[in-house]
Design a protein around this motif. Structure first.
Motif, PDB file in Angstrom:
ATOM      1  N   GLY A  78      17.101   6.602  28.517  1.00 42.26           N
ATOM      2  CA  GLY A  78      16.102   7.194  27.634  1.00 42.26           C
ATOM      3  C   GLY A  78      15.176   8.136  28.372  1.00 42.26           C
ATOM      4  N   ALA A  79      14.758   7.726  29.573  1.00 37.98           N
ATOM      5  CA  ALA A  79      13.880   8.582  30.382  1.00 37.98           C
ATOM      6  C   ALA A  79      14.595   9.852  30.801  1.00 37.98           C
ATOM      7  CB  ALA A  79      13.392   7.806  31.607  1.00 37.98           C
ATOM      8  N   ASN A  80      15.872   9.728  31.180  1.00 39.50           N
ATOM      9  CA  ASN A  80      16.625  10.905  31.607  1.00 39.50           C
ATOM     10  C   ASN A  80      16.814  11.899  30.460  1.00 39.50           C
ATOM     11  OD1 ASN A  80      16.917  10.029  34.248  1.00 39.50           O
ATOM     12  ND2 ASN A  80      18.807   8.931  33.819  1.00 39.50           N
ATOM     13  N   LYS A  81      17.012  11.402  29.235  1.00 35.51           N
ATOM     14  CA  LYS A  81      17.132  12.287  28.083  1.00 35.51           C
ATOM     15  C   LYS A  81      15.838  13.055  27.857  1.00 35.51           C
ATOM     16  CE  LYS A  81      20.666   9.632  25.605  1.00 35.51           C
ATOM     17  NZ  LYS A  81      20.929   8.744  24.434  1.00 35.51           N
ATOM     18  N   GLN A  82      14.716  12.355  28.040  1.00 33.48           N
ATOM     19  CA  GLN A  82      13.424  13.029  27.871  1.00 33.48           C
ATOM     20  C   GLN A  82      13.239  14.116  28.930  1.00 33.48           C
ATOM     21  OE1 GLN A  82       9.841  10.769  28.639  1.00 33.48           O
ATOM     22  NE2 GLN A  82       8.727  11.888  27.067  1.00 33.48           N
ATOM     23  N   LEU A  83      13.626  13.804  30.174  1.00 37.68           N
ATOM     24  CA  LEU A  83      13.527  14.800  31.239  1.00 37.68           C
ATOM     25  C   LEU A  83      14.388  16.021  30.913  1.00 37.68           C
ATOM     26  CD1 LEU A  83      13.662  12.611  34.474  1.00 37.68           C
ATOM     27  CD2 LEU A  83      11.655  13.599  33.388  1.00 37.68           C
ATOM     28  N   GLY A  84      15.580  15.761  30.391  1.00 36.20           N
ATOM     29  CA  GLY A  84      16.468  16.862  30.020  1.00 36.20           C
ATOM     30  C   GLY A  84      15.873  17.720  28.913  1.00 36.20           C
ATOM     31  N   GLN A  85      15.184  17.092  27.960  1.00 34.71           N
ATOM     32  CA  GLN A  85      14.557  17.838  26.870  1.00 34.71           C
ATOM     33  C   GLN A  85      13.422  18.713  27.389  1.00 34.71           C
ATOM     34  OE1 GLN A  85      13.480  14.690  24.172  1.00 34.71           O
ATOM     35  NE2 GLN A  85      15.561  14.459  23.379  1.00 34.71           N
ATOM     36  N   ILE A  86      12.663  18.196  28.345  1.00 34.63           N
ATOM     37  CA  ILE A  86      11.576  18.980  28.934  1.00 34.63           C
ATOM     38  C   ILE A  86      12.142  20.193  29.672  1.00 34.63           C
ATOM     39  CG2 ILE A  86       9.815  18.972  30.750  1.00 34.63           C
ATOM     40  CD1 ILE A  86       9.245  16.051  29.988  1.00 34.63           C
ATOM     41  N   ALA A  87      13.201  19.964  30.428  1.00 39.64           N
ATOM     42  CA  ALA A  87      13.758  21.022  31.279  1.00 39.64           C
ATOM     43  C   ALA A  87      14.540  22.062  30.506  1.00 39.64           C
ATOM     44  CB  ALA A  87      14.656  20.400  32.343  1.00 39.64           C
ATOM     45  N   GLY A  88      15.071  21.704  29.341  1.00 40.96           N
ATOM     46  CA  GLY A  88      15.986  22.577  28.610  1.00 40.96           C
ATOM     47  C   GLY A  88      15.541  24.024  28.476  1.00 40.96           C
ATOM     48  N   PRO A  89      14.330  24.294  27.969  1.00 37.05           N
ATOM     49  CA  PRO A  89      13.908  25.694  27.796  1.00 37.05           C
ATOM     50  C   PRO A  89      13.809  26.451  29.113  1.00 37.05           C
ATOM     51  CG  PRO A  89      12.545  24.204  26.486  1.00 37.05           C
ATOM     52  CD  PRO A  89      13.365  23.347  27.390  1.00 37.05           C
ATOM     53  N   TYR A  90      13.416  25.769  30.177  1.00 37.19           N
ATOM     54  CA  TYR A  90      13.281  26.427  31.480  1.00 37.19           C
ATOM     55  C   TYR A  90      14.654  26.735  32.082  1.00 37.19           C
ATOM     56  CZ  TYR A  90       8.506  24.867  30.886  1.00 37.19           C
ATOM     57  OH  TYR A  90       7.243  24.638  30.390  1.00 37.19           O
ATOM     58  N   LEU A  91      15.610  25.825  31.898  1.00 31.72           N
ATOM     59  CA  LEU A  91      16.970  26.100  32.364  1.00 31.72           C
ATOM     60  C   LEU A  91      17.571  27.263  31.589  1.00 31.72           C
ATOM     61  CD1 LEU A  91      18.458  22.486  32.789  1.00 31.72           C
ATOM     62  CD2 LEU A  91      17.238  23.897  34.471  1.00 31.72           C
ATOM     63  N   GLY A 230      20.294  35.109  45.728  1.00 30.59           N
ATOM     64  CA  GLY A 230      19.306  34.112  46.134  1.00 30.59           C
ATOM     65  C   GLY A 230      17.904  34.670  46.194  1.00 30.59           C
ATOM     66  N   GLU A 231      17.760  35.922  46.632  1.00 30.61           N
ATOM     67  CA  GLU A 231      16.431  36.536  46.705  1.00 30.61           C
ATOM     68  C   GLU A 231      15.801  36.651  45.317  1.00 30.61           C
ATOM     69  OE1 GLU A 231      16.780  40.232  48.729  1.00 30.61           O
ATOM     70  OE2 GLU A 231      17.324  39.317  50.661  1.00 30.61           O
ATOM     71  N   ARG A 232      16.627  36.883  44.300  1.00 28.65           N
ATOM     72  CA  ARG A 232      16.111  36.920  42.929  1.00 28.65           C
ATOM     73  C   ARG A 232      15.917  35.521  42.372  1.00 28.65           C
ATOM     74  NH1 ARG A 232      19.051  38.663  38.856  1.00 28.65           N
ATOM     75  NH2 ARG A 232      21.066  38.435  39.890  1.00 28.65           N
ATOM     76  N   ALA A 233      16.842  34.623  42.704  1.00 24.57           N
ATOM     77  CA  ALA A 233      16.860  33.316  42.063  1.00 24.57           C
ATOM     78  C   ALA A 233      15.758  32.378  42.550  1.00 24.57           C
ATOM     79  CB  ALA A 233      18.224  32.657  42.282  1.00 24.57           C
ATOM     80  N   VAL A 234      15.497  32.360  43.854  1.00 21.06           N
ATOM     81  CA  VAL A 234      14.568  31.367  44.400  1.00 21.06           C
ATOM     82  C   VAL A 234      13.179  31.450  43.779  1.00 21.06           C
ATOM     83  CG1 VAL A 234      13.356  30.635  46.488  1.00 21.06           C
ATOM     84  CG2 VAL A 234      15.833  30.963  46.530  1.00 21.06           C
ATOM     85  N   PRO A 235      12.552  32.637  43.670  1.00 21.99           N
ATOM     86  CA  PRO A 235      11.228  32.668  43.032  1.00 21.99           C
ATOM     87  C   PRO A 235      11.251  32.193  41.584  1.00 21.99           C
ATOM     88  CG  PRO A 235      11.625  34.699  44.250  1.00 21.99           C
ATOM     89  CD  PRO A 235      12.930  33.960  44.205  1.00 21.99           C
ATOM     90  N   LEU A 236      12.314  32.518  40.865  1.00 22.37           N
ATOM     91  CA  LEU A 236      12.434  32.060  39.479  1.00 22.37           C
ATOM     92  C   LEU A 236      12.595  30.542  39.414  1.00 22.37           C
ATOM     93  CD1 LEU A 236      14.804  34.853  38.115  1.00 22.37           C
ATOM     94  CD2 LEU A 236      12.352  34.610  37.677  1.00 22.37           C
ATOM     95  N   LEU A 237      13.404  29.991  40.308  1.00 27.20           N
ATOM     96  CA  LEU A 237      13.565  28.541  40.377  1.00 27.20           C
ATOM     97  C   LEU A 237      12.246  27.858  40.702  1.00 27.20           C
ATOM     98  CD1 LEU A 237      16.949  28.242  42.315  1.00 27.20           C
ATOM     99  CD2 LEU A 237      16.463  27.137  40.129  1.00 27.20           C
ATOM    100  N   GLN A 238      11.511  28.392  41.657  1.00 26.74           N
ATOM    101  CA  GLN A 238      10.247  27.780  42.058  1.00 26.74           C
ATOM    102  C   GLN A 238       9.235  27.811  40.923  1.00 26.74           C
ATOM    103  OE1 GLN A 238       9.657  30.189  45.565  1.00 26.74           O
ATOM    104  NE2 GLN A 238      10.406  28.591  46.942  1.00 26.74           N
ATOM    105  N   ALA A 239       9.179  28.924  40.187  1.00 28.19           N
ATOM    106  CA  ALA A 239       8.264  29.013  39.050  1.00 28.19           C
ATOM    107  C   ALA A 239       8.657  28.026  37.951  1.00 28.19           C
ATOM    108  CB  ALA A 239       8.243  30.441  38.504  1.00 28.19           C
ATOM    109  N   ALA A 240       9.957  27.937  37.671  1.00 25.70           N
ATOM    110  CA  ALA A 240      10.428  26.997  36.648  1.00 25.70           C
ATOM    111  C   ALA A 240      10.154  25.555  37.067  1.00 25.70           C
ATOM    112  CB  ALA A 240      11.920  27.206  36.394  1.00 25.70           C
ATOM    113  N   ALA A 241      10.379  25.249  38.349  1.00 21.97           N
ATOM    114  CA  ALA A 241      10.140  23.888  38.839  1.00 21.97           C
ATOM    115  C   ALA A 241       8.667  23.515  38.702  1.00 21.97           C
ATOM    116  CB  ALA A 241      10.588  23.774  40.293  1.00 21.97           C
ATOM    117  N   ARG A 242       7.772  24.438  39.023  1.00 21.79           N
ATOM    118  CA  ARG A 242       6.332  24.157  38.870  1.00 21.79           C
ATOM    119  C   ARG A 242       5.994  23.884  37.411  1.00 21.79           C
ATOM    120  NH1 ARG A 242       5.862  28.373  42.729  1.00 21.79           N
ATOM    121  NH2 ARG A 242       5.477  29.894  41.059  1.00 21.79           N
ATOM    122  N   ALA A 243       6.536  24.703  36.516  1.00 17.61           N
ATOM    123  CA  ALA A 243       6.246  24.531  35.092  1.00 17.61           C
ATOM    124  C   ALA A 243       6.792  23.194  34.571  1.00 17.61           C
ATOM    125  CB  ALA A 243       6.841  25.691  34.297  1.00 17.61           C
ATOM    126  N   ILE A 244       7.990  22.835  35.008  1.00 14.71           N
ATOM    127  CA  ILE A 244       8.573  21.551  34.588  1.00 14.71           C
ATOM    128  C   ILE A 244       7.725  20.396  35.105  1.00 14.71           C
ATOM    129  CG2 ILE A 244      10.561  20.007  34.904  1.00 14.71           C
ATOM    130  CD1 ILE A 244      12.316  22.558  34.951  1.00 14.71           C
TER     131      ILE A 244
END
Length: 252
Positions: A78-91, A230-244
């Motif tokens: 149940g907790a993992n499903k909730q985490l997935g729902q939170i992350a969905g828009p950012y992914l 990777g140069e494009r992806a890493v900053p986007l990943l870091q921003a998404a991770a902070r938001a999540i």
């Protein structure tokens, strides 16, 4: 044991302290081992364990050790499903920007557990089934999570789970892994460079302040996922991770 939270219910806190200790130890401990790791007297621990066994959250093994019980699986799912729902828009946002598959995983026991994915629109793409488990030492998300932990915890995880070399590029000793994790901490991201599967590269970052070790990643064929990617992806990943991470803490 963790400090008692202000206004907390002591018996509830003790139960979760016991469950945390068992999880950190790989899932099973004896009564005496639990007593040595807490400030609680054995009769108190025994009473709490008896209650947890009765509810199915702990089970007693034939060797008299206590292990985490099957009822916890339902709570975890149940907790993992909730985490997935939170992350969905950012992914989905990462995929829209980068056109490669995006994943979210948590550390469950000594293994990586994938809890969410948004696939790439490319016909040739990476697909990871939600619920799949993988080792930590040669996955981008696994190494990103390990880099958040202390060395003794890392050695315990790979010691119990093993370090099978899935390709010739896989890290295969704890010493190499510990050295590699120091680099990940400095640069702020990890790379699975042909380590899980030849021809596949993955960039990953840990989710800061997550309630359990968590990471997100983007992955795809090495022909598309290169250093420039990777140069494009890493900053986007870091921003998404902070938001999540911020959203997780708001929900909590």
């Amino acid at each position: 044991m963790a400090e008692r939270a202000a206004g907390g219910v002591q018996s509830v806190e003790r139960v979760f302290d016991i469950l945390d200790l068992m999880a950190d130890a790989g899932g099973a401990l004896t009564l005496s081992e639990l007593a040595s790791r807490t400030e609680l007297p054995p009769p108190t621990i025994h009473r709490l364990l008896r209650t947890l066994v009765g509810k199915g959250y702990v089970r007693q093994l034939a060797n008299r050790r206590y292990s985490l019980g099957p009822r916890l699986i339902r709570l975890g799912d149940g907790a993992n499903k909730q985490l997935g729902q939170i992350a969905g828009p950012y992914l989905a946002g990462l995929v829209a920007e980068l056109q490669e598959s995006a994943n979210m995983a948590v550390l469950e026991g000594d293994m990586v557990l994938y809890v969410a994915q948004t696939p790439s629109p490319h016909s040739m793409r990476m697909f990871t089934e939600i619920g799949r488990r993988a080792h930590t030492h040669d996955t981008g998300v696994g190494k990103a999570m390990l880099a958040q932990l202390d060395e003794s915890t890392v050695r315990g995880i790979v010691g119990r789970a093993g370090m099978p070399p899935h390709t010739e590029f896989s890290i295969d000793t704890p010493e190499k892994l510990v050295e590699h994790l120091a680099t990940i901490r400095k640069q702020g991201y990890s790379i699975d460079d042909n380590e899980q599967e030849v021809g596949v590269r993955c960039f990953a970052v840990a989710v800061p302040d997550a309630p359990t070790p968590t990471a997100i990643s983007v992955s795809g064929p090495t022909t598309r996922v290169d250093a420039a990617f990777g140069e494009r992806a890493v900053p986007l990943l870091q921003a998404a991770a902070r938001a999540i991470g911020e959203e997780m803490n708001r929900v909590a």
